[in-house]
Write a protein that holds these residues in place. Sequence first.
Motif, short mmCIF file in Angstrom:
data_model
loop_
_atom_site.label_atom_id
_atom_site.label_comp_id
_atom_site.label_asym_id
_atom_site.label_seq_id
_atom_site.Cartn_x
_atom_site.Cartn_y
_atom_site.Cartn_z
N ASP A 1 -1.62 -2.83 17.25
CA ASP A 1 -2.75 -2.97 16.33
C ASP A 1 -2.74 -4.39 15.77
N GLU A 2 -3.91 -4.89 15.42
CA GLU A 2 -4.04 -6.23 14.83
C GLU A 2 -3.28 -7.26 15.66
N THR B 1 -8.41 1.77 15.58
CA THR B 1 -7.12 2.44 15.48
C THR B 1 -7.28 3.93 15.77
MG MG Z 1 -7.24 -0.77 12.47
#
Ligand code: MG
Length: 614
Positions: free
Chosen positions: A268-269, A216
Amino acid sequence: MKEVKRSKKPWIYYYGIVLVVLMLFNLLVTPRILSAQVSEVDYGVFLQMAKEHELSQVQVTDNEIVFADQSDPVKYYKTGRMEDPFLVDRLQDAGITQYGSPIVEQMSPLAEFLVTWILPVILFAALGQFMMKKANQKLLQNGGLGGAMSFGKSNAKVYVQSTNGIRFADVAGEDEAKELLAEIVDYLHQPEKYASIGATIPKGALLVGPPGTGKTLLAKAVAGEAQVPFFSISGSEFVEMFVGAGAAKVRDLFKQANEKAPCIVFIDEIDTIGKKRDSGGVTGGNDEREQTLNQLLTEMDGFDARKGVIILAATNRPDSLDPALLRPGRFDRRIPVELPDLKGREDILKVHAKKVRMDESVDLAAIAKVAAGASGAELANIINEAALRAVRSGRSTVYQNDLEESVEVVIAGYQKKNAILSDHEKRIVAYHETGHALVAALQSHSAPVTKITIIPRTSGALGYTMQVEQDDHNLMSREELENKIATLTGGRVAEDLIFHSITTGASNDIEQATKLARAMIARYGMADDIGMVALETVSNQYLGGDASLACSAETASLVDQKVIALVKKQYQKAEDLLRANMSALNALSQYLYEHETITGEEFMGLLKDMGVKV
Ligand code: MG
Ligand code: ADP
Ligand code: ZN
C-alpha cells in the motif's frame, strides 16, 4: 478478515507471563488444594462453639486450630491460634479429649513440596527449552543474524483466507477495476489454463486513483476472492530508522511470499518507497529509500510468477513513481480506481447503508446526487455521520435530513453552533451568498442552486451556496466555465454594490476563480490567440493537482494578463446582472438574513414571485 500477525514480542515477555501465572497459582490455587472445604473463621466463633458444645473434633497445631461441628455432613473450620491460657480447659469443658491428631485430610508434605517448588521449576525449564529451539530456528532463517539484528524482519501482516473476508461484492462500483482484478484471481485459481496457451500473467498490478476510492479495499477483496494468503504492508513501514533495514524487509517479505505461494503481496502507498530516484544527487538523495526501491526491483525480477505470487500495489500519486517500477515485467498493469459517478455513489451509499438502520423514507439517490465529487471513503463517512446525528437527536433510525446535514458536514464542516456573527456581518454574508445564488440563477449554463445558508461552519465558511449539477457530466464548455467564474465573483460583487466596501470573505471564491481561469487558458486551450498549446503541466492529478507552468517567462506573464482579464470580464458580467436585479438582490438577502437557510425550491419560488426571469 482474520489477521494473523507475526509475533515480535521478546522472550522476556513470555517469561513475565509465566512468572505471573505461577505467582497467581501459588497464591490462589495451592492454599485451596491444601485446605479443601475448610472455612476460615474468627477465634470468637471457635469460643462460641466450644461454649455451646457444638464441637465434634478439634486439632490444635502450633499456629492454628482446625475444628469440626456436629452437623451432618460435618463442616470444618479453622482459626488462628490465639494466646489463650484457658484453651485446654475450654476444650475439656466442651467434651473434647483428643486434640493432637489431624482431623482433616491434608496434602502430604511431599505433595505440597512438589506443587509449590518442583512444578514451577519444571515449567520454567520446559519453557527455556522451547525458547532455545525457537531462537535456533530464527538464527537459521536469518542466515546467522538473530536476536538484536532481527529489526529488519518484515512485519508484513498475513491475511489468512476467511469466509467473512471482504469480497468484490463489498466494493460498490469500480466495475472496470474489478474486472481486471478478477482475471488475477482466476489465474491464481487455475494457472494451467494460462500456461497451456502460453500466456504469462502480469507479475504486478498497480491500483491508481485518488485517496479514499477503495484501492486498499479492492486489494483485500482480491485476497478474499482468491482465498490465498495475503501479505499486506504499507510503503511507509519500509522506511525505517536504520539504513538497510528497509531493503532487508523487502527481502524478507518476498521470502515469506515465496514460501506461501500461491499468494498475494500487497504494498500500500507504494509511492513512499517508489518515488523517482534522483539523478543528479543535488539534494543528497535518500539512500535508504533508494536501497529499498532497488531491492524491490531486484526481488520483482528475481521471482518466478509461475509460482503464483502476484504483487499488488496502490498509490495516489502514480506520476511520482520511478519509471523502473512501471516497466514490463514489474507493475506493468495499471488499474485505475476513479471517483465514483452518480450510480457508483448511490451503490456505495447502499453498501454502507446496510450497516445502519435507515428510515424507509430515505432516498439515497438524492443524497448521491448532492454528494457530487465525493469519494467512497467520504460517502461511507456521510452515512456514519448521519447515524451519529440520529443518535444525538435520540432517534433509532436515520432520516433523510440526517443524511442531508451530514453531506454538508463532510463537505463544509460542522455547523458552528456558537459562532458569534455581528448583525452587520450577518447582513454582509447574506448579501454575499445571495449574490452568488442570483448570478448563478440569472445565467443559462449553470447548475441550479439547491441551498443557500448563512450558518457558519467549523471549516471557517461563514455561509455557502450549494449548486448541484443536474446530471454527471465530464465535459464543460467554455460558457459553463465562464459562468462558474461569474458566479464565484457574485459574492464580492454584491458586497461592493451594497456596502461600497469589500471584505475578506471572498478569499476562497477568488482562489477558485483564479484556478479555473488559469486552467482555461493554460490547460484547456480556451484563449483565442494562444490556442491549443499546453502551457501548464499537472502533477499529482489525484491530489488536487499541482499545476506548474511549462512555458517561457514572457508567455507566463501573458497567461497572467489573460487570467486577470478573464476574471475581470466575468466580474463585470456579474455586476451587470446584479445591477439589473437590485430589488431581487435586496429582497432575497433580507429573506436569507431572516431565515438563515433557503432551499433551492424556495429560492426559485421567490424569484418567480418577484417576476425575475430565469
Ligand atoms: Mg489506501
Ligand atoms: P484508498 O486506499 O483508495 O485510499 P480505501 O480502500 O482505504 O481507500 O477506502 C476507505 C474506505 O472507504 C473503505 O474502507 C470503505 O469503507 C470506503 N470505500 C471506498 N470506496 C468504496 C467502494 N467502492 N465501495 C464501498 N466502500 C468504499
Ligand atoms: Zn463566496
